[in-house]
Design an enzyme around this catalytic site. Structure first.
Site, mmCIF file in Angstrom:
data_model
loop_
_atom_site.group_PDB
_atom_site.id
_atom_site.type_symbol
_atom_site.label_atom_id
_atom_site.label_comp_id
_atom_site.label_asym_id
_atom_site.label_seq_id
_atom_site.Cartn_x
_atom_site.Cartn_y
_atom_site.Cartn_z
ATOM 1 C CG ASP A 93 -1.999 -1.058 1.152
ATOM 2 O OD1 ASP A 93 -2.312 -1.492 0.025
ATOM 3 O OD2 ASP A 93 -2.522 -1.452 2.203
ATOM 4 C CB ALA A 94 3.945 2.160 1.849
ATOM 5 C CG ASP A 100 -0.681 6.847 -0.733
ATOM 6 O OD1 ASP A 100 -1.794 6.999 -1.269
ATOM 7 O OD2 ASP A 100 -0.167 7.688 0.022
ATOM 8 C CB SER A 143 -10.130 4.296 -4.076
ATOM 9 O OG SER A 143 -9.699 5.393 -4.862
ATOM 10 C CE LYS A 148 -8.429 1.126 3.213
ATOM 11 N NZ LYS A 148 -8.345 -0.261 2.735
ATOM 12 C CD GLU A 168 -13.912 -3.748 2.357
ATOM 13 O OE1 GLU A 168 -12.815 -3.994 1.834
ATOM 14 O OE2 GLU A 168 -14.623 -2.776 2.043
ATOM 15 C CE LYS A 198 -16.004 6.497 6.013
ATOM 16 N NZ LYS A 198 -17.137 5.542 5.955
ATOM 17 C CE LYS A 204 -4.178 0.907 4.040
ATOM 18 N NZ LYS A 204 -3.903 0.787 2.612
ATOM 19 C CB CYS A 248 16.455 -16.238 -23.796
ATOM 20 S SG CYS A 248 16.628 -16.379 -22.001
#
Length: 704
Positions: free
Chosen positions: A43-44, A47, A92, A126, A182, A298, A322, A451
């Site tokens: 994720d890092a 982002d 997202s 999350k 979710e 939020k 995160k 190859c």
């Protein structure tokens, strides 16, 4: 991302090239995560790619691509499900990894709103699962859809009905209500599912998220019903009446309607309270019994949410804070070299097995020879210049189901006599020279189609999900068929049923194959003789041509005949076909050269022609242009706007397809000038750029 040049030092050509690269990298990551449920980068890292893309677009608005990752959500849809268009887009979230980024987000909100008082926020875990939208009409569940690309998802209604804690009827709900949340799987259920999978000889799931996603997206609802899925509600889409005036109140209303909502949701004021709750959730993370990968903040006031609105792919009023990647130290036992489909030599660390985030890690990527040597591709030091040697103790990290990476080296534990690693200058598979071209960060085998490693990797790419996606022909089957001499190039796959009249019997006699699986494979091959143009272009495995570029090329040329003819006639650096190729948004000289060169190499062209002879290629679907008087135009705002904030005006312009720039140039199409307009208005006048006032602007966009 340590080898990046500052954005303000990039030339326009460099910026365009990097935006093309970023679009490909982000599109590939989106497809891996959202479509294939198999993320490839952390994720890092994801982002960081998005932030870099956004920074370059802000510095060079005229270079903003039609396929900009800033305007895209999720990935392509999988085949096998009916499509559902979301009435309200499923977006997202912007990500933050440091408190400073959260504080900056809050400050941006204040500036946007001109708000100086206290702001209240909700903070909730999350959930690491699969997003789902549930549509209720007159209290009855009538449709369930995955997020998909944000605009269009997959219809999984019958599967969703089997989820135990998901209500199929509501009492006291609005006549129309879309509930979003979710789907996830608890740790204990995940372990039990994998035990059953192993006992029956089926594929094991990598983690609970993949298990949840794979279970919900089953073509047979009975399979979904046999899997222990759960659902947390946290948002809503279309609705006939508001649920509440606040985010917290709306969540309470969803709970009263019978939805499971997360009990760790809290109301907070300011960054200190948010961070305290973040730390509290992180402390409980290991004991929750399900996976979370951060905390979502939020704005609580729904009226403020409406004012803040949305960027192209994320709401301004929410952000995901995160958790940091999980780390562990272990010893490097060796370095292996893998050869990819384009000849890239990739070093892989062989590690003494270590547990990182609950997963045993024995291999990690080392990126390229520069990374091993302790520098980036431009020669700047990384890790303080410390190189990596066999025998070293290294720090390994992973975030999600991705390839682990080596982050750090402990020189105090380096064994005596450890030698600097010498990167090979020949291919370990075919012995051809491995060269590194100027500007390239990797060394590549020059063997091409002779190859063996490149042959196999190209075939694997060809049958991958985003390419031909031939059921029953995965990486292991490709390796086995190549090893036995059955296939050497993609065309050979389609010759299998004809070349071997007894092919069914021979397949049936192979280890791991039965009559049914052999029949299914040959049927799947026949089914793939008809293919979409963008899939074929991507499947060719041409360097620099990813899924996004393949779609752009398909849309531009329309048919295989037109594309093939254009590539045949094109000459690198000259001619109308070359200029036409470069005119495609997102295609630069490097990519164009790779395309044209491939079609002009004798062996490559022979392989392409042999493949095309077996196929019926479907023409591309042409996209309708955005209808707006400012679509595609570059707009500059200057002076004081009195009827909306500068940020709101910018957001409105971008929503209508315009590109907003902070400076006036010859490329500027329109300047909107309010009271106090200064040098920008003068510069616009000098360049002959049209300048209008705020009232005229509002009339132009239909907001007067």
């Amino acid at each position: 991302m340590q080898d990046e040049r500052p954005v303000d030092q990039l030339t326009e050509a460099e910026a365009a090239a990097e935006l093309a690269h970023l679009a490909e990298a982000i599109a590939a990551a989106d497809t891996a995560y959202h479509t294939h449920d198999a993320p490839r980068i952390s994720d890092a890292d994801y982002d960081a790619l998005k932030r870099r893309n956004r920074a370059i677009e802000e510095r060079f608005p005229a270079l903003r691509r039609s396929d900009s990752p800033s305007e895209r959500v999720g990935g392509a849809l999988a085949e096998g499900f009916a499509k559902v268009r979301h009435e309200v887009r499923m977006l997202s979230l912007e990500n933050a990894f440091e408190l400073a980024e959260v504080e900056e987000w809050i400050e941006r909100i204040r500036r946007f709103l001109g708000h100086v008082g206290d702001l209240r926020f909700t903070a909730e875990p999350k959930i690491d699962g699969l997003s789902l939208s549930l549509r209720y009409e007159k209290g009855r569940l009538v449709q369930a859809a995955t997020r998909g690309d944000g605009e269009t998802g997959e219809n999984v209604t019958e599967n969703a009905r089997t989820i135990g804690d998901l209500p199929t009827e509501l009492t006291g709900a609005p006549d129309l209500l879309e509930v979003r949340g979710e789907v996830y799987m608890r740790h204990a259920d995940f372990a039990a599912l994998n035990e059953r999978q192993e006992a029956t000889g089926q594929r094991l799931f990598a983690n609970p998220r993949n298990a949840a996603a794979g279970s919900l997206r089953q073509l047979d609802p009975a399979v979904t019903a046999s899997r222990p899925l759960h659902f947390f509600a946290y948002a809503w889409g279309a609705h006939s009446e508001p649920l509440a005036d606040t985010q917290q109140g709306a969540i309470a209303r969803l709970s009263a309607l019978g939805f499971a909502t997360n009990p760790l949701t809290r109301l907070c004021t300011g960054p200190d309270e948010l961070l305290a709750h973040y730390a509290d959730i992180e402390r409980q993370r290991a004991s929750l019994g399900y996976d979370i990968d951060g905390v979502v903040y939020k704005v609580d006031d729904l009226a403020l949410q409406r004012r803040l609105g949305f960027r192209a792919s994320t709401p301004r009023w929410a952000i995901a804070h995160k958790f940091a990647a999980e780390l562990a130290w272990t010893q490097l036992e060796g370095i292996d070299i893998q050869v990819g489909r384009t000849g890239a030599l990739s070093p892989v660390a062989r590690l003494k097995p270590v547990t990182v985030g609950g997963v045993v890690v024995a291999n990690a990527t080392l990126h390229n020879e520069d990374y091993i040597a302790g520098r980036d591709s431009k020669g700047q030091e990384i890790r303080g210049g410390k190189d990596i040697r066999v025998g070293d103790w290294v720090q390994v990290y992973r975030a999600g189901d991705v390839i682990p990476k080596v982050a750090e080296v402990d020189l105090s534990r380096r064994p005596e006599g450890a030698e600097p690693y010498r990167f090979p200058d020949t291919c370990p598979d075919c012995g051809s020279a491995a060269i590194r071209e100027p500007g390239d960060s990797v060394r590549r085998c020059t063997g091409g189609l002779i190859c063996p490693a490149q042959q196999v990797e190209r075939l694997k790419h060809f049958v991958s999900r985003a390419a031909f996606d031939i059921e029953g022909l995965g990486a292991r089957q490709v390796e086995a068929l190549w090893r036995d001499g059955w296939i050497r190039q993609p065309a050979d796959i389609f010759e299998l049923p004809n070349r071997y009249r007894d092919g069914l019997q021979r397949l049936e006699n192979r280890e791991g194959w039965g009559r049914k699986s052999a029949e299914n494979l040959l049927a799947a091959i026949e089914a793939r003789r008809r293919i979409a143009l963008h899939r074929l272009i991507f499947a060719l495995g041409i360097r620099h041509v990813g899924e996004t570029t393949a779609t752009l090329l398909a849309t531009h040329y329309g048919s295989w005949a037109a594309f093939e003819a254009a590539m045949t006639r094109a000459e690198v650096g000259t001619g109308s076909e070359w200029q036409d190729l470069l005119s495609i948004d997102g295609v630069g000289a490097v990519l164009a050269t790779s395309l044209v060169t491939t079609f002009h190499q004798e062996a490559e062209r022979a392989a392409i022609d042999a493949l095309a002879a077996h196929l019926t290629v479907e023409d591309a679907e042409m996209r309708a242009p955005v209808e707006s008087p400012i679509a595609g135009k570059i707009v500059v705002f200057t002076g004081t706007l009195e009827k909306m904030s500068r940020n709101e005006a910018k957001a409105r312009a971008e929503a209508l397809g315009a590109k907003v720039s902070g400076s006036v140039s010859a490329r500027t199409d329109l300047v909107v000038a309010g009271p106090g307009a200064g040098s920008k208005a003068k510069q616009a006048a000098a360049l002959g750029v049209e300048t209008i006032g705020e009232d005229a602007w509002l009339r132009l966009i239909g907001d007067a």
